[in-house]
Scaffold this motif. Structure first.
Motif, short mmCIF file in Angstrom:
data_model
loop_
_atom_site.label_atom_id
_atom_site.label_comp_id
_atom_site.label_asym_id
_atom_site.label_seq_id
_atom_site.Cartn_x
_atom_site.Cartn_y
_atom_site.Cartn_z
N LYS A 307 -47.22 -7.69 -10.60
CA LYS A 307 -46.11 -6.73 -10.65
C LYS A 307 -44.94 -7.25 -11.47
CE LYS A 307 -44.29 -3.83 -7.07
NZ LYS A 307 -44.02 -3.81 -5.63
N ALA A 308 -44.67 -8.55 -11.32
CA ALA A 308 -43.53 -9.13 -12.05
C ALA A 308 -43.80 -9.05 -13.56
CB ALA A 308 -43.32 -10.57 -11.62
N LEU A 309 -45.03 -9.32 -13.95
CA LEU A 309 -45.37 -9.26 -15.38
C LEU A 309 -45.28 -7.82 -15.89
CD1 LEU A 309 -46.35 -10.74 -17.94
CD2 LEU A 309 -48.69 -10.29 -17.22
N LEU A 310 -45.77 -6.90 -15.08
CA LEU A 310 -45.72 -5.49 -15.45
C LEU A 310 -44.28 -5.05 -15.71
CD1 LEU A 310 -47.74 -3.13 -15.68
CD2 LEU A 310 -47.22 -2.56 -13.32
N GLN A 311 -43.41 -5.60 -14.93
CA GLN A 311 -41.99 -5.31 -15.08
C GLN A 311 -41.45 -5.96 -16.36
OE1 GLN A 311 -40.07 -3.28 -13.34
NE2 GLN A 311 -39.05 -4.47 -11.77
N LYS A 312 -41.77 -7.26 -16.53
CA LYS A 312 -41.16 -8.05 -17.61
C LYS A 312 -41.56 -7.59 -19.01
CE LYS A 312 -42.23 -12.21 -15.99
NZ LYS A 312 -42.41 -13.65 -15.88
N VAL A 313 -42.80 -7.07 -19.16
CA VAL A 313 -43.26 -6.71 -20.52
C VAL A 313 -42.43 -5.59 -21.15
CG1 VAL A 313 -45.63 -7.59 -20.36
CG2 VAL A 313 -45.12 -5.24 -19.62
N GLY A 314 -41.64 -4.90 -20.33
CA GLY A 314 -40.77 -3.85 -20.87
C GLY A 314 -39.47 -4.41 -21.44
N ASP A 315 -39.23 -5.68 -21.16
CA ASP A 315 -37.99 -6.32 -21.57
C ASP A 315 -38.19 -6.98 -22.94
OD1 ASP A 315 -36.09 -8.27 -21.98
OD2 ASP A 315 -36.21 -9.11 -19.94
N TRP A 316 -37.43 -6.59 -23.93
CA TRP A 316 -37.67 -7.02 -25.32
C TRP A 316 -37.64 -8.54 -25.47
CZ3 TRP A 316 -40.13 -6.78 -29.46
CH2 TRP A 316 -39.68 -7.36 -30.65
N ASN A 317 -36.72 -9.18 -24.77
CA ASN A 317 -36.62 -10.64 -24.92
C ASN A 317 -37.88 -11.34 -24.44
OD1 ASN A 317 -34.30 -11.24 -26.22
ND2 ASN A 317 -33.08 -10.93 -24.36
N PHE A 318 -38.45 -10.82 -23.37
CA PHE A 318 -39.68 -11.42 -22.85
C PHE A 318 -40.87 -11.06 -23.76
CE2 PHE A 318 -43.62 -11.08 -20.41
CZ PHE A 318 -43.69 -12.35 -19.84
N TRP A 319 -40.87 -9.81 -24.24
CA TRP A 319 -42.01 -9.28 -24.98
C TRP A 319 -42.10 -9.79 -26.42
CZ3 TRP A 319 -46.62 -7.44 -24.67
CH2 TRP A 319 -47.17 -6.72 -25.74
N LYS A 320 -40.96 -10.21 -26.98
CA LYS A 320 -40.87 -10.57 -28.40
C LYS A 320 -42.01 -11.49 -28.91
CE LYS A 320 -36.44 -11.47 -30.36
NZ LYS A 320 -35.26 -12.01 -30.22
N PRO A 321 -42.31 -12.62 -28.24
CA PRO A 321 -43.38 -13.48 -28.76
C PRO A 321 -44.75 -12.79 -28.78
CG PRO A 321 -42.44 -14.40 -26.73
CD PRO A 321 -41.62 -13.21 -27.08
N PHE A 322 -44.98 -11.89 -27.84
CA PHE A 322 -46.27 -11.18 -27.79
C PHE A 322 -46.35 -10.19 -28.95
CE2 PHE A 322 -45.12 -12.44 -23.47
CZ PHE A 322 -46.21 -13.21 -23.15
N SER A 323 -45.20 -9.55 -29.21
CA SER A 323 -45.12 -8.61 -30.32
C SER A 323 -45.38 -9.33 -31.65
CB SER A 323 -43.73 -7.96 -30.30
OG SER A 323 -43.49 -7.29 -31.48
N TRP A 324 -44.82 -10.55 -31.74
CA TRP A 324 -45.02 -11.38 -32.93
C TRP A 324 -46.52 -11.66 -33.12
CZ3 TRP A 324 -46.78 -16.57 -32.09
CH2 TRP A 324 -46.88 -17.35 -33.25
N TYR A 325 -47.23 -11.97 -32.06
CA TYR A 325 -48.67 -12.24 -32.17
C TYR A 325 -49.43 -10.99 -32.58
CZ TYR A 325 -53.39 -13.76 -31.34
OH TYR A 325 -54.71 -14.05 -31.54
N LEU A 326 -49.14 -9.88 -31.91
CA LEU A 326 -49.91 -8.65 -32.15
C LEU A 326 -49.62 -8.01 -33.50
CD1 LEU A 326 -49.63 -7.03 -28.62
CD2 LEU A 326 -51.67 -8.07 -29.63
N ASN A 327 -48.53 -8.40 -34.09
CA ASN A 327 -48.15 -7.84 -35.38
C ASN A 327 -49.22 -8.07 -36.45
OD1 ASN A 327 -46.23 -6.50 -36.94
ND2 ASN A 327 -45.60 -8.44 -37.86
#
Ligand SMILES: O=C(O)CCC(=O)C(=O)O
Ligand SMILES: [Fe+2]
Length: 346
Positions: A307-327
């Motif tokens: 649940k905590a992860l589900l919440q955090k992935v909406g937060d840009w600061n947390f999500w940024k490195p994942f977005s960088w990978y998926l880019n």
């Protein structure tokens, strides 16, 4: 012309298609690749014909409106699933995930699944134990850009459940780590919606595809159980996926697999040749803040999701490195049942 023909003659029909779509020197013509999205609005109940390949929009699953949805998935009545007439048993559900759901599974595949006791492909001669036991952490502790890039693209797979032995292609009872609970429940949900009632998620491979990488033609026959379906979930950049026949003499059909798509190989297609010759950059990866009230997450059926992860992935600061990978990469989760019904060990 003659020279080209004689050179191709050494390759099977499947290999010729694979080489065609993989080609680096010249971008292949992609007009024969099936794109289910072309028929987004059409719901005629009739088979659809695209480049002489016939496929049908399958409406069966949309009738089960009473089912309570796990977090991260869209309601069943908006799901679109497709079956190809010339590849019986192959099903594609076109992105049934919410954006938060896609982010959740991509984050699990990057930060959690490639950690011990799961196995990863990183070679012990080339990478320290710290990278082999927690690749994502090591990647973000890297202060050298070149080394960071080397580590980023080196990750190609992680395995759990019964670990696939790539050399012997035999599962070994001594090589086992737990299948993550959330993935187990995701598969159970898809299996039940599709009517594969006794499916057990017993072996998982997460494949990582930086743009420029590919997976050559193969069949997945190592599992003693060939009658259970195989579930495949994809996130990030788009793949060209080739599905062929039982031998590699048959010319395969090329499909786009986009982010969020779920592909099921069941029945006849379970043992058919398939491959991923090319990854195409089609999307910039979700750079926004996801606006959903916390209470909405509370209300969702969690199905073992963190649940905590589900919440955090909406937060840009947390999500940024994942977005960088998926880019510039694609991730694929491939889940199989290994044991035959009634068996409890290999
Ligand atoms: O990446 C994919 O879509 C396919 C992966 C695959 O075929 C496998 O892991 O056996
Ligand atoms: Fe495969």
């Amino acid at each position: 012309m003659h020279i080209r023909w004689s050179c191709c003659a050494n390759f099977t029909m499947f290999q010729q298609s694979f080489k065609y779509y993989k080609a680096k020197c010249k971008t292949p013509d992609l007009s024969n690749v099936i794109d289910f999205d072309h028929y987004d609005d059409e719901d005629t109940g009739q088979p659809i014909l695209q480049n002489s390949i016939s496929f049908e929009r399958n409406l069966n699953i949309c009738k089960k409106n009473h089912i309570r949805m796990p977090a991260g998935l869209k309601p069943l009545n908006v799901w679109r699933s497709y079956a190809l007439d010339n590849h019986p048993g192959l099903l594609v559900i076109r992105n049934p995930f919410t954006e938060r759901g896609q982010r959740y599974w991509a984050a699990r595949c990057l930060q959690d699944y490639p950690r011990g006791p799961n196995k990863v492909n990183l070679n012990e001669r080339l990478f320290p134990d710290s990278a082999r036991s927690d690749w994502w952490k090591e990647l973000h502790q890297c202060d050298n850009l070149k080394e960071m890039q080397r580590l980023k693209v080196a990750m190609r797979w992680t395995t759990f459940g019964y670990h696939h032995n790539w050399d012997t292609k035999i599962y070994d009872v001594s090589m086992h780590s737990p299948v993550p609970d959330d993935l187990n429940s995701l598969c159970a949900f898809f299996a039940s919606v599709l009517g594969f009632n006794n499916f057990k998620a017993e072996a998982g491979i997460v494949n990582y595809y930086p743009i420029g990488t590919s997976l050559s033609g193969h069949t997945d026959h190592s599992e003693p159980n060939h009658s259970a379906p195989l579930f495949s979930f994809s996130f990030g950049q788009t793949a060209i996926f080739l599905i062929g026949g039982k031998t590699n003499d048959e010319t395969p059909t090329a499909l786009y697999i986009h982010s969020g798509d779920v592909l099921i190989m069941s029945e006849e297609s379970r043992l058919c040749y398939h491959a991923v010759p090319r990854i195409i950059k089609t999307q910039s990866s979700w750079t926004s803040e996801l606006k959903i009230k916390d209470i909405e997450i509370e209300e969702l059926e969690e199905n073992c999701l963190d649940k905590a992860l589900l919440q955090k992935v909406g937060d840009w600061n947390f999500w940024k490195p994942f977005s960088w990978y998926l880019n510039d990469s694609r991730i694929n989760i491939n889940v199989r049942q290994v044991l035959k019904p009634g068996e409890s060990t290999l």
